[in-house]
Design a protein around this motif. Structure first.
Motif, short mmCIF file in Angstrom:
data_model
loop_
_atom_site.label_atom_id
_atom_site.label_comp_id
_atom_site.label_asym_id
_atom_site.label_seq_id
_atom_site.Cartn_x
_atom_site.Cartn_y
_atom_site.Cartn_z
N PRO A 181 30.26 -3.70 37.08
CA PRO A 181 31.25 -3.77 35.96
C PRO A 181 30.43 -3.04 35.39
N THR A 182 31.04 -2.31 34.55
CA THR A 182 30.69 -0.44 33.29
C THR A 182 30.00 -1.83 31.94
N PHE A 183 30.68 -2.67 31.67
CA PHE A 183 30.57 -2.80 30.71
C PHE A 183 29.91 -4.85 30.29
N GLU A 184 29.49 -5.86 30.67
CA GLU A 184 29.17 -7.20 30.43
C GLU A 184 29.31 -7.53 29.13
N GLY A 185 29.38 -8.05 28.35
CA GLY A 185 29.75 -7.27 26.75
C GLY A 185 29.88 -9.43 26.74
N PRO A 186 29.50 -9.92 25.57
CA PRO A 186 29.80 -11.25 24.95
C PRO A 186 31.42 -12.08 25.73
N LEU A 187 31.44 -12.96 25.34
CA LEU A 187 32.95 -13.72 25.72
C LEU A 187 33.76 -13.57 24.77
N GLN A 188 32.64 -13.75 23.46
CA GLN A 188 33.74 -12.80 22.08
C GLN A 188 32.53 -12.74 21.08
N VAL A 189 33.20 -11.92 19.85
CA VAL A 189 32.70 -11.62 18.70
C VAL A 189 32.41 -12.79 18.12
N GLU A 190 30.78 -13.17 17.79
CA GLU A 190 30.01 -13.98 16.47
C GLU A 190 30.18 -13.74 15.33
N MET A 191 31.21 -14.31 14.34
CA MET A 191 30.60 -14.39 12.94
C MET A 191 29.29 -15.08 12.33
N GLY A 192 28.54 -14.39 11.37
CA GLY A 192 27.25 -14.70 11.01
C GLY A 192 27.26 -14.64 9.79
N GLY A 193 26.24 -14.91 9.05
CA GLY A 193 26.01 -14.90 7.26
C GLY A 193 26.50 -15.77 6.84
N GLY A 194 26.95 -15.92 6.99
CA GLY A 194 27.71 -16.74 5.37
C GLY A 194 27.42 -17.80 5.26
N ASN A 195 26.62 -18.28 3.50
CA ASN A 195 25.89 -19.22 3.47
C ASN A 195 26.69 -19.99 2.46
N ASN A 196 26.19 -21.14 2.20
CA ASN A 196 26.44 -21.97 1.10
C ASN A 196 25.92 -21.93 0.02
N GLY A 197 25.16 -21.10 0.07
CA GLY A 197 23.61 -20.97 -1.32
C GLY A 197 22.94 -22.76 -1.43
N GLY A 198 21.60 -22.17 -2.47
CA GLY A 198 21.49 -23.33 -2.92
C GLY A 198 22.03 -24.41 -3.49
N ILE A 199 22.25 -25.23 -3.16
CA ILE A 199 23.65 -26.13 -4.11
C ILE A 199 22.09 -27.14 -4.43
#
Length: 675
Positions: A347-365
C-alpha cells in the motif's frame, strides 16, 4: 370609499373594526448563565426540555451549578429556557482558556493541509465555536467515490465515548458526494457548515486556490496501483488480511479470504464489491480470531483515482463502520501470492482509521477550595459585543434570570455581588425578575442575616432570595446528596404555579412542593422563619407529609421596614406581566391620529385585556370597576400633550396579595345552665 366609482352599481368597502386584541406574554421563560460541558460560547440558545439541554450542552457537569439548576428547572415544571455558556478567556493566572477542538485534513496530492476543522455549528448563519474537551472525542473519516464522473468524496463525523478499552459511537453524521469545486451545489465547506451539528470546515489559508481536482486525503488503508486487468478469482486465490494496531495493542494475525466461485471481475468496481462482501463474510468463519471479527464485519471497500495512467485506481478499505469498535491507529495488512495483482501487497498509504480532533479544553474552572477561576467579566460580558449577560440582547423575552455559579466567583473580592449588581440593572430594564443564590457556606440563620446586610445593594422589587440551599441527589456521584443553589428549583416552581394558577398566585405554600429535592440544608423552626421573613428572605421548609416546600413569597424589597408597594413576588410579577403585555400590544398606536377616535380604540383594547384578567381572577374586587381602571381621554391627554405628540394611557388595578399570616381567633361561649 372606492377611490373612483365609475359605473352605476354596488361597491363593497371593508371597514376595520378597530379591535386590536392584546395577548398576554409568557411569564416564566428562564435564562441561565454559567459554565457547561459543551455548547456555543456567549450565545443565547433556547432549550425546551431536559433532552434539548443534554443534547446541546452535554447535561450535568460536576463543576457546574448551572447545569444542575437547569435540570431542576425542568423537573419542577419549567418548559422554556435560554442558556448562555461562559468560560475563562485564558488571559490571566496561566489558566487554560476555554478552547474548541480542531483538526487539519491534508490534500491527497500534495500532503499539505487542505481543510481546517473546528468543533461547532452554525447559529443564524454564522459559525459558532463549541469549545470544550468534548470535541477531542470527534473522529473524521474520509473516503472517495469510485464511480463518480467528477472528483467527489464522503465525510463521516463520529462522536465517540471511551470507557476503559471500549470505544463506542454516541453520535454520527455522514455527508456524501462532496466536492471542493467552488460555486457548486455540493461544495464541501457549504454543505457541512450548513448541516453539521458537530463541526465547521474552512479551506486552509495557506493552501491557495481550490478547484474540483483537489481531494482530501483518505483515511484507512489505501492500496497500491491496480493492474489494467484483474486475475480470475477462485478458492485458490491467495489473499490474507490482518490488522496492525501500530503497537497500541497486539496485532491480529492474517486470515485467508475465500473467493470461491467469484470468477473474473468485470471491472475494478465489481471487484471492490466482491472484496467487501468476502471480507465481511470472513468475519463469520470460526477460524477467524474473535478480536478480528468486529473489524471485518463492518468493513467498507471503495475505489479511488480516475483510472488514468497519471492517476490509476486504488482500493480504499476502511474499518469500523456501522458503529463497530474504533481504533484510530489500526491499518489493514494484506499478504499472499495474488495480493500484488490487486494492489494490496504494498500500500502507498497506511493512514489512521480516522482523523482525530484535539486541543479542546474546558479551561480552568474550579480550584481546590471550590472557587470559580472565571473572571467576573466573563459573566457580566460586554454590551457592545453582546457577550456574557448581554447575550440576552438577542432574546426577545425572558422573565427569570438565574446565575447559580455566581456565589463561587472571586469570593475574595465580592465577585458575586459585582455580577448580581450588573445583572440587577439589566433585568430591571428588561422587566424581568432575578433569583439570587446564596453561597454554600451560608447554612445558619445568623449567617443569612449577615449575608443580607452585606448584600443590601441587591434589595430591589425585581430580586428574590431563598434560604437555605437544597440537598439534591447527585447523579454524577452515585446519587449521594449534595448541596445545590435553589434558583433553578424556584424558577421551575414559578413556572409550574403560573401554568396551574396564574402569575398572580404566590409560588409558595403546601402546594409549592419542591420536586427532586431530598431535603433542605437547614431545617428551621417557625420562630427562625419569623426572623428571616420580615427581612425579605423567603424560607424553604421541610414539613411532614408535604416534604420540602417553599414557605415565602417576598421580594428582596419586601422587608417590613421598607414598606414597599412591591413587597410580594406575585404582585411584582403580575405588574411586570401587564407592563410587558401592554408595551407589546400597543405598538400600533404609534403615529396614529391623536384624538378621541384613537383614545376610544385604546380604551376598548386595553380594557378588554384587563377585563379578561379580571375574569381569570387576577385582581381584587367583585365588580370590574372595583378591580381595574383604564383611562385615556381629554383629561389624561391635554392639548399640550397632543401638540408634543404624546398620548397618555392610565391603567390601574387592584392586585391580589397572598394571605401570608392566617390568624385564628378562638373564644369560649359562656352559657347559663337551663333552669
Amino acid at each position: 370609499m372606492p377611490v373612483n366609482p365609475t359605473y352605476p352599481g354596488v361597491y363593497i368597502e371593508e371597514i376595520p373594526s378597530g379591535v386590536r386584541s392584546i395577548r398576554g406574554v409568557a411569564t416564566s421563560v428562564a435564562a441561565f448563565i454559567g459554565t457547561f460541558d459543551r455548547g456555543p460560547e456567549n450565545e443565547a440558545v433556547r432549550v425546551l426540555s431536559l433532552s434539548d439541554f443534554e443534547r446541546e450542552y452535554g447535561g450535568l457537569t460536576r463543576d457546574s451549578e448551572a447545569s444542575y439548576a437547569v435540570q431542576q428547572f425542568f423537573l419542577n415544571g419549567g418548559s422554556e429556557a435560554w442558556i448562555i455558556r461562559v468560560g475563562h478567556p485564558g488571559e490571566e493566572d496561566a489558566i487554560p482558556a476555554l478552547t474548541a477542538a480542531t483538526a487539519a485534513i491534508a490534500d491527497l496530492a500534495g500532503g499539505t493541509d487542505l481543510l481546517d476543522v473546528v468543533a461547532g455549528r452554525q447559529i443564524r448563519g454564522e459559525p459558532a465555536r463549541n469549545p470544550g474537551d468534548w470535541g477531542n472525542f470527534l473522529r473524521l473519516e474520509i473516503s472517495h467515490n469510485s464511480n463518480a464522473a467528477d472528483a467527489t468524496f464522503n465525510l463521516g463525523i463520529k462522536e465517540v465515548r471511551v470507557d476503559g478499552d471500549r470505544t463506542s459511537v454516541v453520535r454520527q453524521e455522514v455527508f456524501r458526494n462532496l466536492t471542493m469545486a467552488p460555486n457548486t451545489a455540493n461544495n464541501a465547506v457549504e454543505v457541512v457548515n450548513a448541516g453539521s451539528l458537530l463541526v465547521q470546515l474552512a479551506v486552509d489559508d495557506a493552501f491557495g486556490t481550490v478547484d474540483e481536482e483537489d481531494l482530501p486525503e483518505v483515511t484507512g488503508t489505501l492500496g497500491g496501483d491496480l493492474a489494467a486487468a484483474l486475475p480470475a478469482l477462485s478458492a485458490a486465490t491467495a489473499v490474507t488480511i490482518g490488522v496492525n494496531f501500530g503497537g497500541a495493542i497486539p496485532n491480529i494475525a492474517p486470515v485467508a479470504v475465500d473467493f470461491d466461485g467469484a470468477g473474473t471481475p468485470a471491472s475494478h468496481a465489481a471487484f471492490a464489491a466482491i472484496l467487501q462482501e468476502r471480507l465481511r463474510a470472513t468475519a463469520t468463519d470460526a477460524s477467524v480470531p474473535v478480536a478480528l471479527r468486529p473489524y471485518l464485519s463492518g468493513i467498507v471497500v471503495t475505489l479511488t483515482g480516475e483510472g488514468t495512467t497519471a492517476d490509476p485506481r486504488r482500493f480504499h478499505i476502511q474499518l469500523g463502520q456501522g458503529g463497530r469498535p474504533l481504533v484510530p491507529a489500526a491499518v489493514l495488512v494484506f499478504a499472499g501470492g495474488d495480493a500484488g495483482a490487486f494492489g494490496l501487497d504494498t500500500p502507498t498509504f497506511e493512514g489512521p482509521l480516522q482523523v482525530e480532533m484535539g486541543g479542546g479544553n474546558n479551561g480552568g474552572i474550579v480550584d481546590a477550595d471550590g472557587v470559580y477561576l472565571i473572571p467576573v467579566a466573563s459573566f457580566t460580558g460586554n454590551a457592545g459585543a453582546r457577550t456574557g449577560l448581554y447575550a440576552l440582547e438577542d432574546v426577545d423575552l425572558f422573565n427569570i434570570l438565574c446565575i447559580p455559579d455566581a456565589p463561587r466567583i472571586d469570593t475574595a473580592n465580592n465577585g458575586a455581588l459585582a455580577v448580581y449588581s450588573e445583572a440587577l440593572a439589566y433585568v430591571t430594564d428588561r422587566r424581568a425578575m432575578m433569583i439570587v443564590d446564596i453561597p454554600e457556606t451560608v447554612t445558619r440563620i445568623g449567617q443569612m442575616e449577615t449575608w443580607l446586610g452585606e448584600n443590601a445593594n441587591l434589595r430591589s422589587p425585581n430580586t428574590a432570595v431563598y434560604f437555605p440551599r437544597t440537598f439534591n441527589l447527585d447523579a454524577l456521584n452515585q446519587n449521594r446528596p449534595r448541596s445545590f443553589a435553589s434558583s433553578g428549583t424556584i424558577a421551575g416552581l414559578w413556572a409550574r404555579t403560573d401554568a396551574s394558577r396564574g402569575v398572580w398566585k404566590a409560588p409558595a405554600g403546601t402546594d409549592a412542593r419542591l420536586r427532586a429535592v431530598r431535603d433542605v440544608v437547614y431545617a428551621m423552626t417557625d420562630s427562625e422563619n419569623g426572623v428571616l421573613n420580615p427581612l425579605g428572605c423567603n424560607c424553604l421548609r421541610q414539613f411532614p407529609i408535604y416534604g420540602s416546600v417553599c414557605w415565602g413569597a417576598r421580594t428582596l424589597d419586601g422587608a417590613d421596614q421598607i414598606a414597599s408597594d412591591w413587597k410580594y413576588v406575585p404582585v411584582r410579577r403580575t405588574t411586570l406581566f401587564i407592563e410587558e403585555s401592554l408595551y407589546r400590544g400597543t405598538q400600533w398606536v404609534v403615529f396614529e391620529p391623536n384624538d378621541e377616535p384613537l383614545w376610544a380604540q385604546i380604551r376598548l383594547n386595553v380594557g378588554a385585556f384587563m377585563h379578561d384578567l379580571f375574569r381569570q381572577g387576577a385582581f381584587q374586587g367583585t365588580m370590574p370597576q372595583d378591580a381595574y381602571r383604564v383611562k385615556c381621554d381629554a383629561e389624561t391627554t391635554t392639548q399640550s400633550d397632543i401638540d408634543n405628540g404624546i398620548v397618555n394611557i392610565e391603567v390601574a388595578f387592584a392586585p391580589l396579595k397572598p394571605a401570608e399570616f392566617v390568624i385564628l381567633k378562638i373564644q369560649q361561649i359562656a352559657r347559663r345552665a337551663d333552669s
